[in-house]
Design an enzyme around this catalytic site. Structure first.
Site, PDB file in Angstrom:
ATOM      1  N   CYS A  60       0.971 -50.151 -17.880  1.00  0.00           N
ATOM      2  CA  CYS A  60      -0.357 -49.694 -18.384  1.00  0.00           C
ATOM      3  C   CYS A  60      -0.588 -48.378 -18.778  1.00  0.00           C
ATOM      4  O   CYS A  60       0.147 -47.733 -19.611  1.00  0.00           O
ATOM      5  CB  CYS A  60      -1.517 -50.179 -17.136  1.00  0.00           C
ATOM      6  SG  CYS A  60      -3.163 -50.266 -17.966  1.00  0.00           S
ATOM      7  N   LYS A  83     -14.368 -51.304 -22.450  1.00  0.00           N
ATOM      8  CA  LYS A  83     -13.139 -51.351 -21.823  1.00  0.00           C
ATOM      9  C   LYS A  83     -12.590 -52.718 -22.223  1.00  0.00           C
ATOM     10  O   LYS A  83     -13.185 -53.806 -22.436  1.00  0.00           O
ATOM     11  CB  LYS A  83     -13.624 -51.516 -20.187  1.00  0.00           C
ATOM     12  CG  LYS A  83     -12.371 -51.760 -19.384  1.00  0.00           C
ATOM     13  CD  LYS A  83     -12.885 -51.922 -17.893  1.00  0.00           C
ATOM     14  CE  LYS A  83     -11.581 -51.769 -16.972  1.00  0.00           C
ATOM     15  NZ  LYS A  83     -12.091 -51.732 -15.754  1.00  0.00           N
ATOM     16  N   SER A 134      -6.742 -54.423 -18.514  1.00  0.00           N
ATOM     17  CA  SER A 134      -7.903 -53.626 -17.818  1.00  0.00           C
ATOM     18  C   SER A 134      -7.657 -52.098 -17.842  1.00  0.00           C
ATOM     19  O   SER A 134      -7.114 -51.432 -17.411  1.00  0.00           O
ATOM     20  CB  SER A 134      -7.877 -53.909 -16.372  1.00  0.00           C
ATOM     21  OG  SER A 134      -8.985 -53.267 -15.599  1.00  0.00           O
ATOM     22  N   HIS A 163      -1.113 -55.688 -17.114  1.00  0.00           N
ATOM     23  CA  HIS A 163      -1.046 -55.993 -15.859  1.00  0.00           C
ATOM     24  C   HIS A 163      -0.430 -57.309 -15.291  1.00  0.00           C
ATOM     25  O   HIS A 163      -1.235 -58.134 -14.538  1.00  0.00           O
ATOM     26  CB  HIS A 163      -2.302 -55.541 -15.069  1.00  0.00           C
ATOM     27  CG  HIS A 163      -2.540 -54.274 -15.001  1.00  0.00           C
ATOM     28  ND1 HIS A 163      -1.829 -52.977 -14.083  1.00  0.00           N
ATOM     29  CD2 HIS A 163      -3.346 -53.230 -15.550  1.00  0.00           C
ATOM     30  CE1 HIS A 163      -2.632 -51.918 -14.331  1.00  0.00           C
ATOM     31  NE2 HIS A 163      -3.439 -52.044 -15.155  1.00  0.00           N
ATOM     32  N   GLU A 196       1.378 -57.954 -12.953  1.00  0.00           N
ATOM     33  CA  GLU A 196       1.472 -57.711 -11.323  1.00  0.00           C
ATOM     34  C   GLU A 196       0.093 -58.338 -10.533  1.00  0.00           C
ATOM     35  O   GLU A 196       0.268 -58.719  -9.645  1.00  0.00           O
ATOM     36  CB  GLU A 196       2.101 -56.574 -10.928  1.00  0.00           C
ATOM     37  CG  GLU A 196       1.024 -55.456 -10.760  1.00  0.00           C
ATOM     38  CD  GLU A 196       0.754 -54.890 -12.065  1.00  0.00           C
ATOM     39  OE1 GLU A 196      -0.191 -53.708 -12.239  1.00  0.00           O
ATOM     40  OE2 GLU A 196       1.140 -55.206 -13.248  1.00  0.00           O
ATOM     41  N   ARG A 214     -16.905 -54.278  -8.021  1.00  0.00           N
ATOM     42  CA  ARG A 214     -16.766 -52.937  -7.787  1.00  0.00           C
ATOM     43  C   ARG A 214     -17.569 -51.920  -8.689  1.00  0.00           C
ATOM     44  O   ARG A 214     -18.469 -51.198  -8.231  1.00  0.00           O
ATOM     45  CB  ARG A 214     -15.434 -52.310  -7.703  1.00  0.00           C
ATOM     46  CG  ARG A 214     -15.278 -50.920  -7.457  1.00  0.00           C
ATOM     47  CD  ARG A 214     -13.934 -50.162  -7.821  1.00  0.00           C
ATOM     48  NE  ARG A 214     -13.749 -50.371  -9.239  1.00  0.00           N
ATOM     49  CZ  ARG A 214     -12.483 -50.377 -10.040  1.00  0.00           C
ATOM     50  NH1 ARG A 214     -11.483 -50.210  -9.266  1.00  0.00           N
ATOM     51  NH2 ARG A 214     -12.439 -50.579 -11.430  1.00  0.00           N
TER      52      ARG A 214
END
Length: 305
Positions: free
Chosen positions: A142, A163, A192, A235, A237, A249
């Site tokens: 990333c 985003k 992300s 990502h 992971e 969040r």
């Protein structure tokens, strides 16, 4: 691959409950083999979660892996106690004293800053320069991928209008690539990020090869001609609920954010998400460790060229 970690690392108990083969230092010392030495430069604020995610994937192949967790000395971590860093991490200056079979440099929530304004940029550049000569294969993730492409090849990053957030289909753009061995022609990857790299900037660099990309998310996977550097903009992971945690969040902070694409069933954020990328993630990390680290790295790390 049993991963060699300290028995009181928080990830240890989580992985044992998931039947991931974890080997403590005591047991590892009784095996007469040389483990693969992997350094994880963890730039994520959620350090414990990121440790667990990466160790879960590195523990899915049949050799022993010795992990060194690395933190930046020029940056004060706010989401993990100093006692955790002191107990389980080595400072960046210590990583420069050893050689490694592999290294992972994670993403970081600093992508909207110019690289040179990141407080640990100089420190990270030292690590990236060190890795060129002293690490057999380095995986950049990333923002880490954007940082590596910029530092080593002058490839810039660009701000997105909104985003890039969700699970996106990616397609392989090459055949016979060991990193993608066993992959479907189209496979899902979490994204992300607020910034991106451009395909045209990468193809101008003859040392770089694009391995996978997406119509919506752009370039996903790039490798250097030497196979010593792997850059992944997504990502793999991430856990099943990581994108949901990021989404809620930001909602609670009052930040402008849209629900992650192709993630919540029926696009309903009240429904529990499911993972569609877990098998892809395990396959990717197994391929990296096998074909680009284990099969190629010298037995004596001082022989790295």
């Amino acid at each position: 691959m049993p991963i060699k970690i300290q028995s009181d690392l928080p990830a240890c108990s989580v992985l044992e409950q998931e039947n991931i083969f974890v080997m403590t230092e005591q047991r590892a010392s009784q095996q007469d083999i040389r483990p693969l030495k992997i350094a994880i430069v963890n730039l994520m604020p959620t350090k414990i979660a990121t440790e667990t995610q990466l160790l879960r994937l590195l523990g899915n192949t049949p050799l022993q892996v010795e992990i060194s967790l690395v933190h930046m000395e020029a940056h004060e971590a706010r989401n993990v106690g100093s006692d955790h860093l002191e107990r389980f991490y080595i400072p960046s200056k210590e990583v420069l004293k050893s050689r490694y079979d592999g290294m992972i440099i994670t993403g970081a929530p600093v992508e909207q800053l110019p690289f040179e304004q990141v407080d640990y940029w100089s420190e990270l550049c030292d690590i990236m320069d060190f890795a060129k000569e002293n690490v057999f294969s380095t995986l950049y993730i990333c923002w880490g991928a954007q940082a590596g492409l910029y530092h080593h090849y002058g490839v810039n990053k660009y701000s997105l209008d909104q985003k890039l957030f969700g699970i996106f289909p990616h397609r392989r753009t090459t055949h016979g690539e060991p990193l993608l061995r066993g992959f479907d022609d189209v496979f899902p990857v979490p994204q992300s990020r607020h910034t991106t790299v451009k395909r045209e900037d990468i193809v101008r660099q003859p040392q770089l090869h694009i391995l996978a990309e997406s119509d919506e998310a752009g370039v996903l996977l790039v490798k250097s001609q030497s196979n010593r550097e792997i850059f992944m903009t997504g990502h793999l992971e991430y856990d099943t609920c990581t994108l949901a945690q990021e989404y809620f969040r930001d909602i609670n902070k009052g930040l402008p954010i849209h629900a992650p694409a192709n993630y919540f069933p029926g696009n309903d954020s009240k429904r529990e998400p499911v993972s569609t990328w877990r098998s892809t993630a395990h396959l990717f990390y197994s391929n990296w460790l096998n074909y680009y680290v284990y099969q190629e790295t010298p037995f004596n790390l001082t022989d790295i060229q």
